[in-house]
Write an enzyme that holds these catalytic residues in place. Structure first.
Site, PDB file in Angstrom:
ATOM      1  N   ARG A   1       0.874  -1.161   0.000  1.00 52.08           N
ATOM      2  CA  ARG A   1       0.000   0.000   0.000  1.00 52.08           C
ATOM      3  C   ARG A   1       0.916   1.216   0.000  1.00 52.08           C
ATOM      4  NH1 ARG A   1      -2.638   3.839   2.489  1.00 52.08           N
ATOM      5  NH2 ARG A   1      -4.843   4.094   2.103  1.00 52.08           N
TER       6      ARG A   1
ATOM      7  N   GLU B   1     -11.888   4.087  -4.010  1.00 55.63           N
ATOM      8  CA  GLU B   1     -12.151   2.671  -4.218  1.00 55.63           C
ATOM      9  C   GLU B   1     -12.561   2.464  -5.673  1.00 55.63           C
ATOM     10  OE1 GLU B   1     -11.614   0.315  -1.896  1.00 55.63           O
ATOM     11  OE2 GLU B   1     -10.949   1.904  -0.541  1.00 55.63           O
TER      12      GLU B   1
ATOM     13  N   ARG C   1      -0.696  -5.920   4.429  1.00 54.72           N
ATOM     14  CA  ARG C   1       0.099  -5.324   3.352  1.00 54.72           C
ATOM     15  C   ARG C   1       1.256  -4.531   3.958  1.00 54.72           C
ATOM     16  NH1 ARG C   1      -4.635  -2.016   0.503  1.00 54.72           N
ATOM     17  NH2 ARG C   1      -4.804  -1.440   2.682  1.00 54.72           N
TER      18      ARG C   1
END
Length: 139
Positions: free
Chosen positions: A30, A38, A72
Site C-alpha cells: 500500500r 475505491e 500489506r
C-alpha cells in the site's frame, strides 16, 4: 529495495516481487500517506489506470515503513524516478491520507494545487473521500 511491479490493485496498492527479499518474495504494498478512491467510486478506475501507467511492469524502489491491518506492507514507492504518492496526489487521483502523512508538506501542497486547478477527482463538485465511502458501505 528494488522490486518489479507485477500488478496494480487500485490507485494506492501494488503487488511486487522483490529479488533482494528472502526467497524472492511477492509482497502486497500500500502506498504510504495517500488514500485513493475505491474502484467502485467515481475516479476509482481512473486512479488505478494512472498508477498502472506509472508502475505496471516497471522496476520500483520500495522503502517499507510498516504493516497495515490487512497484512500489506505500507511503503514509499518510486516508479520511473517519480514518487508514486506525489504523482497520484498531483494528478488528482488520491487524497493525502489524514493522520497518515508524516509531515510531508509537499503532499499537502500538491493536494491544495490539484483542488484549486480542479484536477482529476477534484473536478467533481463534492468528491467523497474513500474513508467516508468505506464507512458508509460497512454499515
Amino acid at each position: 529495495m528494488l522490486c518489479w511491479v507485477l500488478s496494480v490493485g487500485d490507485g494506492d496498492s501494488l503487488k511486487v516481487r522483490c529479488p533482494q527479499a528472502p526467497h524472492e518474495r511477492t509482497l502486497r504494498l500500500r502506498v504510504a500517506e495517500i488514500d485513493a478512491p475505491e474502484l467502485r467510486q467515481a475516479f476509482g478506475r481512473k486512479s488505478r489506470q494512472a498508477l498502472a501507467a506509472l508502475c505496471q511492469r516497471q522496476r520500483a524502489q520500495v522503502e517499507i515503513r510498516e504493516q497495515d491491518v490487512y497484512g500489506r506492507s505500507v511503503a514509499r514507492v518510486r516508479c520511473q524516478g517519480a514518487d508514486v504518492a506525489q504523482a497520484q496526489v498531483r494528478a488528482g487521483m488520491a487524497w493525502v491520507a489524514p493522520g497518515y502523512a508524516r509531515g510531508d508538506g509537499d503532499l499537502q501542497a500538491l493536494e491544495r494545487q490539484a483542488r484549486r486547478q480542479r484536477t482529476g477527482l477534484w473536478a467533481q463538485a463534492r468528491p467523497t473521500p474513500p474513508w467516508v465511502y468505506r464507512h458508509r458501505r460497512s454499515r
